[in-house]
Enzyme design. Structure first.
Site, PDB file in Angstrom:
ATOM      1  N   SER A   1     -39.764 -12.781  -3.917  1.00 45.40           N
ATOM      2  CA  SER A   1     -39.359 -13.494  -2.555  1.00 45.40           C
ATOM      3  C   SER A   1     -38.172 -12.923  -2.011  1.00 45.40           C
ATOM      4  CB  SER A   1     -39.312 -15.031  -2.696  1.00 45.40           C
ATOM      5  OG  SER A   1     -38.799 -15.586  -1.609  1.00 45.40           O
TER       6      SER A   1
ATOM      7  N   HIS B   1     -43.434 -11.486  -1.451  1.00 46.24           N
ATOM      8  CA  HIS B   1     -43.503 -12.753  -0.900  1.00 46.24           C
ATOM      9  C   HIS B   1     -42.497 -12.912   0.358  1.00 46.24           C
ATOM     10  CE1 HIS B   1     -44.752 -17.104  -1.181  1.00 46.24           C
ATOM     11  NE2 HIS B   1     -43.676 -17.236  -1.090  1.00 46.24           N
TER      12      HIS B   1
ATOM     13  N   ASP C   1     -41.314 -15.740   3.115  1.00 50.37           N
ATOM     14  CA  ASP C   1     -41.140 -17.056   3.413  1.00 50.37           C
ATOM     15  C   ASP C   1     -40.605 -17.294   4.862  1.00 50.37           C
ATOM     16  OD1 ASP C   1     -41.493 -18.582   0.979  1.00 50.37           O
ATOM     17  OD2 ASP C   1     -39.705 -17.086   0.194  1.00 50.37           O
TER      18      ASP C   1
ATOM     19  N   MET D   1     -39.890 -19.737   7.785  1.00 53.46           N
ATOM     20  CA  MET D   1     -39.350 -21.251   7.957  1.00 53.46           C
ATOM     21  C   MET D   1     -38.924 -21.365   9.451  1.00 53.46           C
ATOM     22  SD  MET D   1     -37.162 -21.340   4.875  1.00 53.46           S
ATOM     23  CE  MET D   1     -37.602 -21.098   3.019  1.00 53.46           C
TER      24      MET D   1
ATOM     25  N   HIS E   1     -45.883 -16.673   3.492  1.00 54.66           N
ATOM     26  CA  HIS E   1     -45.935 -18.196   3.275  1.00 54.66           C
ATOM     27  C   HIS E   1     -45.439 -18.706   4.318  1.00 54.66           C
ATOM     28  CE1 HIS E   1     -43.975 -21.445   0.629  1.00 54.66           C
ATOM     29  NE2 HIS E   1     -44.839 -22.060   1.467  1.00 54.66           N
TER      30      HIS E   1
ATOM     31  N   MET F   1     -44.039 -21.917   6.554  1.00 53.06           N
ATOM     32  CA  MET F   1     -43.408 -23.112   6.359  1.00 53.06           C
ATOM     33  C   MET F   1     -43.234 -23.514   7.988  1.00 53.06           C
ATOM     34  SD  MET F   1     -41.278 -22.498   3.006  1.00 53.06           S
ATOM     35  CE  MET F   1     -41.225 -20.620   2.988  1.00 53.06           C
TER      36      MET F   1
ATOM     37  N   MET G   1     -46.435 -25.290  -4.847  1.00 61.30           N
ATOM     38  CA  MET G   1     -45.157 -25.297  -4.754  1.00 61.30           C
ATOM     39  C   MET G   1     -44.438 -25.961  -6.206  1.00 61.30           C
ATOM     40  SD  MET G   1     -44.321 -23.729  -2.012  1.00 61.30           S
ATOM     41  CE  MET G   1     -42.322 -23.803  -2.336  1.00 61.30           C
TER      42      MET G   1
ATOM     43  N   GLY H   1     -37.894 -24.928   1.400  1.00 63.26           N
ATOM     44  CA  GLY H   1     -36.922 -24.779   2.537  1.00 63.26           C
ATOM     45  C   GLY H   1     -35.873 -23.924   1.724  1.00 63.26           C
TER      46      GLY H   1
ATOM     47  N   GLY I   1     -34.236 -21.241  -1.395  1.00 65.12           N
ATOM     48  CA  GLY I   1     -34.282 -20.483  -2.816  1.00 65.12           C
ATOM     49  C   GLY I   1     -33.354 -21.079  -3.617  1.00 65.12           C
ATOM     50  N   GLY I   2     -33.334 -20.719  -5.030  1.00 69.78           N
ATOM     51  CA  GLY I   2     -32.408 -21.096  -5.712  1.00 69.78           C
ATOM     52  C   GLY I   2     -32.494 -22.415  -6.238  1.00 69.78           C
TER      53      GLY I   2
ATOM     54  N   ASP J   1     -44.396 -21.177  -6.819  1.00 68.45           N
ATOM     55  CA  ASP J   1     -43.358 -20.808  -5.901  1.00 68.45           C
ATOM     56  C   ASP J   1     -42.236 -21.751  -6.039  1.00 68.45           C
ATOM     57  OD1 ASP J   1     -41.667 -19.567  -4.045  1.00 68.45           O
ATOM     58  OD2 ASP J   1     -43.038 -20.147  -2.518  1.00 68.45           O
ATOM     59  N   GLY J   2     -41.068 -21.277  -6.720  1.00 61.09           N
ATOM     60  CA  GLY J   2     -39.793 -21.877  -6.698  1.00 61.09           C
ATOM     61  C   GLY J   2     -39.249 -22.308  -8.026  1.00 61.09           C
ATOM     62  N   GLY J   3     -38.085 -21.569  -8.235  1.00 62.92           N
ATOM     63  CA  GLY J   3     -37.542 -21.900  -9.509  1.00 62.92           C
ATOM     64  C   GLY J   3     -38.173 -21.160 -10.620  1.00 62.92           C
TER      65      GLY J   3
ATOM     66  N   GLY K   1     -37.800 -15.392  -6.638  1.00 59.42           N
ATOM     67  CA  GLY K   1     -36.585 -14.840  -5.473  1.00 59.42           C
ATOM     68  C   GLY K   1     -35.367 -14.662  -6.532  1.00 59.42           C
TER      69      GLY K   1
HETATM   70  C1  DX5 Z   1     -39.000 -21.960  -1.073  1.00 59.83           C
HETATM   71  C2  DX5 Z   1     -39.736 -20.596  -0.834  1.00 59.83           C
HETATM   72  C3  DX5 Z   1     -39.645 -19.728  -2.122  1.00 59.83           C
HETATM   73  C4  DX5 Z   1     -38.299 -19.367  -2.556  1.00 59.83           C
HETATM   74  C5  DX5 Z   1     -38.407 -19.142  -3.816  1.00 59.83           C
HETATM   75  O1  DX5 Z   1     -39.086 -22.676   0.160  1.00 59.83           O
HETATM   76  O2  DX5 Z   1     -41.030 -21.024  -0.664  1.00 59.83           O
HETATM   77  O3  DX5 Z   1     -40.459 -18.663  -1.999  1.00 59.83           O
HETATM   78  O4  DX5 Z   1     -37.955 -18.278  -1.872  1.00 59.83           O
HETATM   79  O5  DX5 Z   1     -36.795 -18.843  -4.265  1.00 59.83           O
HETATM   80  P1  DX5 Z   1     -36.536 -18.918  -5.821  1.00 59.83           P
HETATM   81  O6  DX5 Z   1     -37.280 -18.088  -6.659  1.00 59.83           O
HETATM   82  O7  DX5 Z   1     -35.205 -18.539  -5.830  1.00 59.83           O
HETATM   83  O8  DX5 Z   1     -36.450 -20.462  -6.348  1.00 59.83           O
HETATM   84 ZN    ZN Z   2     -42.447 -18.925  -0.678  1.00 58.27          ZN
END
Ligand code: DX5
Ligand code: ZN
Length: 218
Positions: A8, A33, A35, A37, A66, A68, A137, A142, A144-145, A172-174, A194
């Protein structure tokens, strides 16, 4: 099941996007990927079609966009023109889902629906035969990290049982070396990562480690 790693870009160093993109392409990423927003559907703003278009010139890797956005349909055309290969939008958005899928079908773009952590997976069942993938998700969208929400893997299990082996389920996420195994065990095959990729200096190694652990846990 074919494991795919989707770094990401949100976690990249935006001062040096070109080399960031090249590093994950060279490192064996299966797709990138992106993102998007809007500061409304999620409490953060990332980047828009003009940035996507500029990155498109760097490499022809699959662009997994993606969205959002509260009104994703209003931006389909712009992201398709900018070079999206697949577009995923949220079931919780204001989109008219059948119309949105019609549009993407006509545009010959791969299409996916996304569910947030608190949304039931049944909400997308009636569209399944029209989708190329589903994104589940594992954090509130919203930022990363954030930390991986293990609870969400029960939805992955249910969906994998329903669709069989030959369908892309994204998480996606963490996702990192500690959590990717449970995503794979539950039945996800596309791992969005990410921080766990862009946070490592050796992107190839980071991608390979995630892939290995996922493959060992299918
Ligand atoms: C969050 C995004 C993710 C995010 C993932 O809203 O959709 O794609 O970038 O980041 P990590 O891998 O750091 O959780
Ligand atoms: Zn994403």
């Amino acid at each position: 099941m074919n494991i795919k790693i989707a770094p990401s870009l949100l976690a990249a160093d935006f001062k040096d996007l070109q080399s960031e993109v090249r590093s994950v392409v060279a490192g064996g990423a299966d797709m990138l990927h992106l993102d998007i927003m809007d500061g409304h559907f999620v409490p953060n703003i990332s980047f828009g079609p003009s940035i996507v278009k500029q990155i498109r010139d760097i490499d022809n890797i699959i662009f997994d966009v993606h969205l959002m956005l509260t009104n994703p349909q209003d931006y389909f055309e712009a992201f398709i023109k900018a070079g999206a290969d697949m577009i995923t939008f949220h079931i919780e958005s204001d989109a008219n889902v059948p119309d949105a899928l019609d549009y993407l079908e006509k545009a010959n773009i791969k299409k996916g629906l996304v569910v947030k952590p608190k949304t039931n997976i049944d909400s997308i069942f009636k569209y399944l035969d029209r989708l190329d993938m589903v994104l589940i998700m594992s954090v509130e969208p919203g930022f990363g990290g954030q930390s991986f929400m293990q609870d969400c893997m029960s939805k992955v299990k249910v969906l994998r049982q329903k669709v069989g082996a030959d369908f892309d389920i994204q998480v996606d996420g963490g996702v990192d070396v500690n959590t990717v195994s449970s995503a794979a065990k539950a039945g996800a095959n596309v791992m969005v990562a990410g921080t766990s990729v862009f946070g490592q200096s050796d992107r190839g190694l980071a991608i390979e480690q995630l892939r290995q652990i996922a493959e060992n846990n299918i």
